[in-house]
Design an enzyme around this catalytic site. Structure first.
Site, mmCIF file in Angstrom:
data_model
loop_
_atom_site.group_PDB
_atom_site.id
_atom_site.type_symbol
_atom_site.label_atom_id
_atom_site.label_comp_id
_atom_site.label_asym_id
_atom_site.label_seq_id
_atom_site.Cartn_x
_atom_site.Cartn_y
_atom_site.Cartn_z
ATOM 1 N N ARG A 20 0.869 -1.198 0.000
ATOM 2 C CA ARG A 20 0.000 0.000 0.000
ATOM 3 C C ARG A 20 0.894 1.231 0.000
ATOM 4 O O ARG A 20 1.282 1.766 1.029
ATOM 5 C CB ARG A 20 -0.903 -0.027 1.245
ATOM 6 N N GLN A 80 -8.718 -7.833 -8.417
ATOM 7 C CA GLN A 80 -8.480 -6.422 -8.746
ATOM 8 C C GLN A 80 -6.988 -6.174 -8.971
ATOM 9 O O GLN A 80 -6.153 -6.567 -8.158
ATOM 10 C CB GLN A 80 -9.008 -5.607 -7.558
ATOM 11 N N ASP A 113 -11.835 9.377 -7.862
ATOM 12 C CA ASP A 113 -11.334 8.170 -8.539
ATOM 13 C C ASP A 113 -11.691 8.298 -10.020
ATOM 14 O O ASP A 113 -12.801 7.979 -10.428
ATOM 15 C CB ASP A 113 -11.996 6.931 -7.903
ATOM 16 N N GLU A 148 -1.580 7.921 -11.759
ATOM 17 C CA GLU A 148 -1.201 6.584 -12.215
ATOM 18 C C GLU A 148 -1.245 6.504 -13.739
ATOM 19 O O GLU A 148 -2.305 6.329 -14.321
ATOM 20 C CB GLU A 148 -2.188 5.568 -11.628
ATOM 21 N N ARG A 191 1.526 -7.377 -9.038
ATOM 22 C CA ARG A 191 1.841 -6.764 -7.746
ATOM 23 C C ARG A 191 1.852 -7.792 -6.620
ATOM 24 O O ARG A 191 2.249 -7.470 -5.509
ATOM 25 C CB ARG A 191 0.885 -5.611 -7.436
ATOM 26 N N HIS A 194 0.987 2.352 -10.553
ATOM 27 C CA HIS A 194 0.045 2.852 -9.527
ATOM 28 C C HIS A 194 0.810 3.752 -8.544
ATOM 29 O O HIS A 194 1.025 3.392 -7.379
ATOM 30 C CB HIS A 194 -0.574 1.646 -8.807
HETATM 31 C C1 BG6 Z 1 -6.972 2.876 -8.084
HETATM 32 C C2 BG6 Z 1 -8.400 2.643 -8.504
HETATM 33 O O1 BG6 Z 1 -6.134 2.728 -9.188
HETATM 34 O O2 BG6 Z 1 -6.608 1.903 -7.108
HETATM 35 C C3 BG6 Z 1 -9.308 2.671 -7.283
HETATM 36 O O3 BG6 Z 1 -8.773 3.649 -9.437
HETATM 37 C C4 BG6 Z 1 -8.821 1.685 -6.237
HETATM 38 O O4 BG6 Z 1 -10.630 2.347 -7.703
HETATM 39 C C5 BG6 Z 1 -7.360 1.983 -5.925
HETATM 40 O O5 BG6 Z 1 -9.620 1.815 -5.077
HETATM 41 C C6 BG6 Z 1 -6.740 1.052 -4.879
HETATM 42 O O6 BG6 Z 1 -6.898 -0.268 -5.233
HETATM 43 P P1 BG6 Z 1 -6.377 -1.429 -4.284
HETATM 44 O O7 BG6 Z 1 -6.774 -2.716 -4.953
HETATM 45 O O8 BG6 Z 1 -4.894 -1.259 -4.170
HETATM 46 O O9 BG6 Z 1 -7.067 -1.224 -2.955
#
Ligand code: BG6
Length: 296
Positions: A57, A81, A203, A264, A86, A159
């Site tokens: 994170r 997601q 977002d 990003e 990653r 990201h």
């Molecule tokens: C961003 C997305 O790139 O990543 C968001 O646009 C998302 O929708 C964010 O909440 C974080 O994603 P994650 O999977 O790392 O919690």
């Protein structure tokens, strides 16, 4: 000094300035710290897992082969997601150059997370090149379709979590008059505002932004981050604000949203479709520059 490798990390230090360095975790090939002349440039949650139990994170996680959740593609829809890059341990391929210190990390199905590879059984080779300049950090990706029979369909995204002083004093510039998909409103529209300011969870996926648009993060009138993109037509801008931050267990401190903004660069509005044997390359460069207001 130079390039140091441990079992879990690679650290690059500017040979002429030990206060400029970048730290890369082999897990996710995630840049999790970039100090420029002693000042950290990236935001990293104090609860980020750096032990390979969860994507990091903060820093610069890599999103491949799917951005967010894909509900339509037969194969990509099975992945979690943001895909599998990653949450896979990358192979350290070694040093490319001593000055500026430049390294490469690689990933293919033989190293990638086995559970996720089972549900997305494609052949590919990724090479990430990380170059630490005296004044910049460049991350470049090459995706090669190593299959002789199947096309490779994917998204790519850096990201990037940028560290800022205070979100309420921060603007993001040079994305004006661009079509965006607002993931909060689930609507597309053209952003007519001259700059982006953030007052609630934001977002957005800005789409088909020309490479010559230089995105800047501006703090009280001063550009603190400048971002150049190559072959990455989309730019996601994200800040989780209060409620979303509360819901993320690895997001600390809970008011950390005040000190970060994600900008990003990626190719996410549609899928890149690589024929067998073909390759695709893209990069982002983070650096400092004077204010460049590209009103269009
Ligand atoms: C961003 C997305 O790139 O990543 C968001 O646009 C998302 O929708 C964010 O909440 C974080 O994603 P994650 O999977 O790392 O919690």
């Amino acid at each position: 000094m130079g390039i140091e490798e441990t079992s879990t990390e690679v650290i690059l230090t500017d040979p002429n300035d030990s206060t400029t360095k970048v730290k890369v975790l082999k897990y996710g090939a995630t840049v999790f710290s970039w100090e420029l002349k002693g000042e950290e440039q990236l935001w990293l949650s104090s609860a980020a897992k750096l032990d390979g139990s969860k994507p990091v994170r903060g820093g610069i996680p890599l999103v491949f082969p799917v951005f967010g959740k894909n509900l339509n593609d037969e194969h990509l829809s099975k992945l979690p997601q943001h895909g599998l890059a990653r949450n896979s341990v990358w192979e350290f391929l070694g040093q490319v150059k001593a000055n500026p210190p430049t390294i490469q990390l690689g990933l293919g199905p033989e190293f990638a997370n086995p559970e996720l590879t089972k549900i997305w059984p494609f052949e590919y080779s990724l090479v990430l090149t990380i170059e630490l300049g005296a004044e910049y950090l460049k991350t470049a990706i090459e995706v090669l379709n190593t299959s002789t029979t199947q096309n490779l369909k994917f998204n790519w995204l850096f990201h990037t979590y940028l560290k800022i002083d205070d979100i309420e004093d921060t603007l993001v510039s040079n994305l004006n008059n661009t079509l965006l998909y607002d993931q909060m409103l689930t609507e597309s529209y053209i952003d007519r505002q001259p700059v982006i300011s953030v007052h609630e969870e934001l977002d957005r996926v800005y789409q088909n932004v020309d490479d010559d648009r230089i995105i800047q993060v501006i703090d009280k009138g001063h550009p603190i981050h400048t971002l150049k993109r190559e072959n990455l037509p989309d730019a996601v801008v994200w800040n989780p604000w209060v409620e979303k931050s509360k819901g993320m267990a690895d997001f600390e401190p809970k008011d950390g949203w005040k000190n970060m903004i994600c900008v990003e660069p990626g190719h996410v509005h549609d899928l890149i479709n690589l024929a067998p044997g073909d390759n695709w390359v893209a990069s982002q460069v983070l650096y400092k520059d004077d204010l460049k207001f590209q009103s269009v």
